[in-house]
Design an enzyme around this catalytic site. Structure first.
Site, short mmCIF file in Angstrom:
data_model
loop_
_atom_site.label_atom_id
_atom_site.label_comp_id
_atom_site.label_asym_id
_atom_site.label_seq_id
_atom_site.Cartn_x
_atom_site.Cartn_y
_atom_site.Cartn_z
CD GLU A 136 -2.69 1.37 2.45
OE1 GLU A 136 -2.98 2.52 2.84
OE2 GLU A 136 -3.06 0.34 3.05
CB SER A 234 -2.02 -9.34 7.40
OG SER A 234 -3.08 -8.49 7.78
CB SER A 279 -6.85 -9.92 4.59
OG SER A 279 -5.76 -9.99 5.46
#
Length: 334
Positions: A136, A234, A279
């Site tokens: 990101e 994550s 997620s």
């Protein structure tokens, strides 16, 4: 740990909300719908979301995951950009090669992309709060030229960063950071740079904030150990473990599925908390519950801090009536 005839009692506090967020649900739906419409293969640049079970499930249906676009043949097959977003250079390369692309970038990440572009258009240098190397962050920094943005990773970085002199400053952040850590970084930056401009609405997404608040609630209710279901890569899952320990949990552990939980960590605990990163599908949470239930007599209580009703539309090329996000959060984890 061995199973005894009389199972010890254990209170299990389930954090809510937990697991799939609207952005993850949308990204997974995009890949599945592309496969349903166009057949296999569908190429996906990077992991669609950071969860091994989700990725493997989609791979089994015909998704092909690639690191970069140079691995994609010029055969007209769909190419999906992951939920984390991509740099402008990736979009330009896809256009140059005339790929049929489907953008699964979370709309809240896209909001940050547009925000940093506006700051740049107004002559401001951007201080981006985030973790180096995270997809990101790479995508957000890639909306601007390298000299237009500076990455700030932590409080120490906020204290030492030296942006260009004489240029107005603005800050934005990765959407999956610790709310508390980000507030500390912003406080330091604001003190050092009084004219610093922030986002109209915080960049950390609602799902990240809600899941962190829920973890604080289960710790406040006595969870000695907090189990976070999520992948080691994550960001939001790792932040949940950090938040739990900062809130006072004796320990927090990150597991990818039920069998990964070392039950020796649970011995001696009266109360354990359980949550999942944005997620991680609910099926993996149920695996952890079943794993614990094989050795303990569970008293399960769900502690909900917010109701999430957000749903994001699919790209126009795929939009049609599909099951809602709430119906799909038990995505098969095998």
């Amino acid at each position: 740990m061995t199973l005894s005839a009389e199972r010890p009692k254990l209170t299990l506090l389930l954090a809510a909300p937990r697991g799939f967020c609207a952005g993850v649900d949308r990204a997974v739906r995009i890949v599945e719908e592309a496969l349903a419409r166009h057949g296999a293969p569908v190429y996906v640049r990077h992991e669609i979301v950071h969860n091994r079970q989700v990725v493997e499930s989609l791979r089994g249906k015909g998704a092909v995951f690639v690191a970069e676009l140079d691995e994609v043949p010029d055969d007209g097959r769909p190419v999906v950009f992951s939920a984390h977003g991509v740099a402008k250079s990736v979009v330009s390369e896809a256009l140059r090669r005339r790929f049929f692309t489907l953008d699964a970038t979370c709309p809240l990440v896209t909001k940050v992309h547009r925000e940093v572009e506006r700051h740049h258009a107004r002559g401001r240098h951007l201080l981006l709060i985030g973790h180096s190397g995270h997809p990101e962050v790479i995508g957000t920094m890639g909306q601007l030229s390298p000299e237009a943005v500076t990455l700030v990773e932590d409080v120490a970085g906020a204290r030492s960063v030296q942006p260009p002199a004489g240029v107005p400053l603005a800050w934005s952040s990765q959407t999956t950071l610790s709310v508390d850590d980000t507030a500390e970084i912003v406080a330091v930056l604001t003190e050092r740079f009084p004219g610093l401009i922030g986002p109209a609405k915080e960049d950390i997404c609602y799902a990240t904030s809600n899941r962190q608040a829920a973890v604080k609630t289960i710790v406040a209710r006595g969870a000695e150990l907090v189990v976070v279901v999520g992948a080691p890569n994550s960001s939001n899952s790792r932040r949940l473990a950090e938040v739990a320990e900062r809130a006072g949990a004796r320990r927090a552990v990150l597991v990818q599925r039920g069998a990964d939980l070392d039950l020796s960590l649970v011995e001696g605990c009266r109360t354990v908390g359980l949550t999942a990163g944005a997620s991680a599908p609910e099926a993996l949470v149920q695996e952890v519950i079943a794993h614990l239930g094989g050795y303990f007599e569970l008293a399960i209580e769900e502690l909900r801090v917010a109701d999430e009703t957000v749903e994001f539309r699919l790209p126009p090329a795929l939009a049609r009536d599909l099951p809602s996000a709430l119906d799909r959060r038990t995505l098969a984890a095998d």
